[in-house]
Design a protein around this motif. Sequence first.
Motif, PDB file in Angstrom:
ATOM      1  N   HIS A  71      40.073  31.899  38.429  1.00 15.66           N
ATOM      2  CA  HIS A  71      39.734  32.792  37.328  1.00 15.66           C
ATOM      3  C   HIS A  71      40.062  34.237  37.680  1.00 15.66           C
ATOM      4  O   HIS A  71      40.591  34.523  38.763  1.00 15.66           O
ATOM      5  CB  HIS A  71      38.257  32.622  36.969  1.00 15.66           C
ATOM      6  N   CYS A  72      39.734  35.130  36.784  1.00 14.50           N
ATOM      7  CA  CYS A  72      40.129  36.535  36.916  1.00 14.50           C
ATOM      8  C   CYS A  72      39.777  37.127  38.279  1.00 14.50           C
ATOM      9  O   CYS A  72      40.627  37.735  38.939  1.00 14.50           O
ATOM     10  CB  CYS A  72      39.475  37.341  35.794  1.00 14.50           C
ATOM     11  N   LEU A  73      38.537  36.969  38.718  1.00 15.29           N
ATOM     12  CA  LEU A  73      38.120  37.585  39.977  1.00 15.29           C
ATOM     13  C   LEU A  73      38.846  36.984  41.176  1.00 15.29           C
ATOM     14  O   LEU A  73      39.035  37.661  42.196  1.00 15.29           O
ATOM     15  CB  LEU A  73      36.607  37.473  40.142  1.00 15.29           C
ATOM     16  N   GLN A 115      39.302  38.832  31.759  1.00 13.21           N
ATOM     17  CA  GLN A 115      38.155  38.049  31.292  1.00 13.21           C
ATOM     18  C   GLN A 115      37.768  37.047  32.371  1.00 13.21           C
ATOM     19  O   GLN A 115      38.613  36.302  32.858  1.00 13.21           O
ATOM     20  CB  GLN A 115      38.519  37.332  29.991  1.00 13.21           C
ATOM     21  N   GLU A 116      36.503  37.060  32.742  1.00 14.59           N
ATOM     22  CA  GLU A 116      36.003  36.208  33.816  1.00 14.59           C
ATOM     23  C   GLU A 116      35.083  35.140  33.244  1.00 14.59           C
ATOM     24  O   GLU A 116      34.092  35.449  32.574  1.00 14.59           O
ATOM     25  CB  GLU A 116      35.252  37.047  34.850  1.00 14.59           C
ATOM     26  N   LYS A 117      35.400  33.869  33.526  1.00 19.51           N
ATOM     27  CA  LYS A 117      34.591  32.761  33.026  1.00 19.51           C
ATOM     28  C   LYS A 117      33.453  32.386  33.968  1.00 19.51           C
ATOM     29  O   LYS A 117      32.456  31.814  33.539  1.00 19.51           O
ATOM     30  CB  LYS A 117      35.473  31.530  32.805  1.00 19.51           C
ATOM     31  N   VAL A 196      48.437  35.346  30.814  1.00 11.97           N
ATOM     32  CA  VAL A 196      47.454  34.361  30.370  1.00 11.97           C
ATOM     33  C   VAL A 196      47.313  33.357  31.507  1.00 11.97           C
ATOM     34  O   VAL A 196      48.221  32.582  31.784  1.00 11.97           O
ATOM     35  CB  VAL A 196      47.900  33.647  29.078  1.00 11.97           C
ATOM     36  N   ILE A 197      46.162  33.373  32.180  1.00 16.90           N
ATOM     37  CA  ILE A 197      45.974  32.544  33.369  1.00 16.90           C
ATOM     38  C   ILE A 197      45.261  31.225  33.064  1.00 16.90           C
ATOM     39  O   ILE A 197      45.211  30.338  33.913  1.00 16.90           O
ATOM     40  CB  ILE A 197      45.200  33.322  34.462  1.00 16.90           C
ATOM     41  N   GLY A 198      44.713  31.104  31.855  1.00 15.14           N
ATOM     42  CA  GLY A 198      44.011  29.880  31.466  1.00 15.14           C
ATOM     43  C   GLY A 198      44.116  29.701  29.963  1.00 15.14           C
ATOM     44  O   GLY A 198      45.124  29.267  29.439  1.00 15.14           O
TER      45      GLY A 198
END
Length: 314
Positions: A71-73, A115-117, A196-198
């Motif tokens: 994810h983002c982080l 954006q972090e999920k 777009v990573i996800g």
Amino acid sequence: MYNYLDFEGPVRDLDGKILELKKLSETGEAVDVADEIARLEKRSRDALRDAYKALNPWQKAQVARHPDRPHCLDYVQGLFTDFTALAGDRSFGDDEAIVGGFARFRGEPVAVIGQEKGNDTKSRLRHNFGMARPEGYRKAIRLMDLADRFDLPVVTLVDTAGAYPGIDAEERGQAEAIARSTEKCLSIKVPMVSVVIGEGGSGGAIALATANRVYMLEHSIYSVISPEGAASILWRDSTRARDAATNMKITAQDLLGLKVIDGIIAEPVGGAHREPKGAIEATGRQIAAAFDELKAVNGDYREHRRQKYLSIGR
């Protein structure tokens, strides 16, 4: 063990047999099984490669949502140094669904927003599963303003099912905040690269992804609405999400063909969740290449974005 997806059944079965043999070997309850393990591992790799060669759009949506996907982080930690997070929108509060601040990318100062999920129950609740409220988008606007003021390139990492649809978000001006954030992406004078990573869900994604260069990971998705939401509207049946995903053209390959995005970042065999480090490194190389390409724009990044989006669909 991995969290296996529905279509990974053959791989799951083979990996289960491998695990059983390894446990028997460790306890001394079996004869030498090294050759059998090696044979099964090869079959597992081949089965995995075959499964991911021909994913349909619904299967890609499942991969994009995989809970073990970086994810983002994870990207911030893997690609940036000296990251300093900033919080709050200076109007209402802080929204942890959107994280951002300033950092160095390959030695150069940049602003990074994403954006972090979250990766477990506690962090997912804290980050609201990556679904931002208005204050999250207003925080992003504040960070883009600062980047513009100090002439810093902007990197955004998109991964959200969509903006938070709750009543409190609507009361605080969700639609207006998304529109303002999209407008800010278009108006800043510095180069902007988005990945777009996800999931790239609806306006919640566009608010951070209206960039000079937009890339998608190989098994990510980008759509105006989730497949389940589209199925509920079109057929009043959310179980037809598979049909919606197929018809909506949500995959990176579809969107590259439609010239909505600028490129696809290859993922390791089996998806980014199986080899996060490789996926993160590939993303870093693409971001660096994009900024090198944008040097040819000669500083007129606003006009570049204007022409980019006006040309879609012509």
